[in-house]
Write an enzyme that holds these catalytic residues in place. Sequence first.
Site, mmCIF file in Angstrom:
data_model
loop_
_atom_site.group_PDB
_atom_site.id
_atom_site.type_symbol
_atom_site.label_atom_id
_atom_site.label_comp_id
_atom_site.label_asym_id
_atom_site.label_seq_id
_atom_site.Cartn_x
_atom_site.Cartn_y
_atom_site.Cartn_z
ATOM 1 N N SER A 24 0.910 -1.160 -0.106
ATOM 2 C CA SER A 24 -0.074 0.184 -0.049
ATOM 3 C C SER A 24 1.026 1.184 -0.126
ATOM 4 O O SER A 24 1.911 1.475 0.715
ATOM 5 C CB SER A 24 -0.919 -0.110 1.240
ATOM 6 N N SER A 25 0.943 2.049 -1.132
ATOM 7 C CA SER A 25 2.115 3.170 -1.214
ATOM 8 C C SER A 25 1.664 4.302 -0.210
ATOM 9 O O SER A 25 0.796 4.152 0.421
ATOM 10 C CB SER A 25 1.791 3.898 -2.793
ATOM 11 N N GLN A 26 2.761 5.064 -0.329
ATOM 12 C CA GLN A 26 2.686 5.964 0.711
ATOM 13 C C GLN A 26 1.427 7.017 0.503
ATOM 14 O O GLN A 26 1.413 7.538 -0.476
ATOM 15 C CB GLN A 26 3.912 7.065 0.590
#
Length: 374
Positions: A81-83
């Site tokens: 889950s990206s920043q």
Amino acid sequence: MASSVELRRRFADALVREGAITRPEVAEAFAAVPREAFVAGGFHGRDGTWVAPDAGGFLDAVYVNDVLVTKVVDGRATSSSSQPSLMAAMIEALDLSPGTQVLEVGAGTGYNAALMSAAGARVTTVDVQPDVVERAEAALATISSTVDLRLGDGYEGWAAGAPYDRVIVTVGVAGVSPLWLDQLVPGGFVLAPVRHAGHHPVLRAARAGDGTVHAAGVCPAGFMSAAGPLSAVYAGAHPLGSGPLSPPTVSRPARFDPPLDVFRYHDMWFALGVWDSRTTYAQPPDSAGNGGCALLDETPGGGATIWPDGAVRGSGPHAVAFAETASGLIDRWVALGRPAVPAWQAPMALDGDLSQPIWVPRDWRLPGAGPAVA
């Protein structure tokens, strides 16, 4: 203990205060979509330890502005889950309106697709990893999302759902698939993190009416790299990176006080990569895995590292020459007013695998400043 609803609202408000979110519908999407649903099996913390869903403080660990790695293969992160601040910046760059048709390449946990859907888009997302798709599907089902999730090769896009108003790519690629552009409506564009000098700045790519394809910088970023034709190495590409360099024998002093923040550092890094094709990521000796911008010598372990405070360290048999070149490139960036990633534009050309080519930027320019190649 704060509830998920409370944490989501606080998190969205914090992203607004930090300037990562400027559009109300994006703020409401972050406040509405429970991130924990998309990491329900747990995730790897920044220190590499596993954060289990039954661990104390799990929700607090979820609602931080950081990457949550959910899958590691052979020591390499392959899904996450990206920043959130980067997700917000990219979603806002899509300029969504109710009903905008979006193709996402790289489903990941499904969280980004759910956010876009909550912001009003009609989203199709595709991923090549069956287990990743299975987990994302389960997560999307728990929040009753209308996202259309598909298993497929990202290079191919998803023709059955075309045409799209936008294509967003959430994995680092070496270039833009021609099929993504083919699946767009006239005037649509691709938003993709395209490999440049050892990192993946986000670019906006679009086809003009005469058939030419052009790229423009959007923002600095870092992403996990794709596999297959989307990671093709082509003639003239930057080196892919380096392990630790030799101990430095030449030093040039710091020049930025305070040091450049991470965004401005990557702005400088981008420019150095435009002007010198030897620019990439490298590690200094005893770096414990923390590296940065460097010019690489062909001699193993040789080159020069460039740091956020502007200090330069030269290594190897040509340390003096590389340190001087790196210092000159910093001077050039400063003299031009420290241009940021969004200031750059470039035509694109087909390259990579002949059977599955990709569009790659050529001859980056600052509009009004002429060719930017050294």
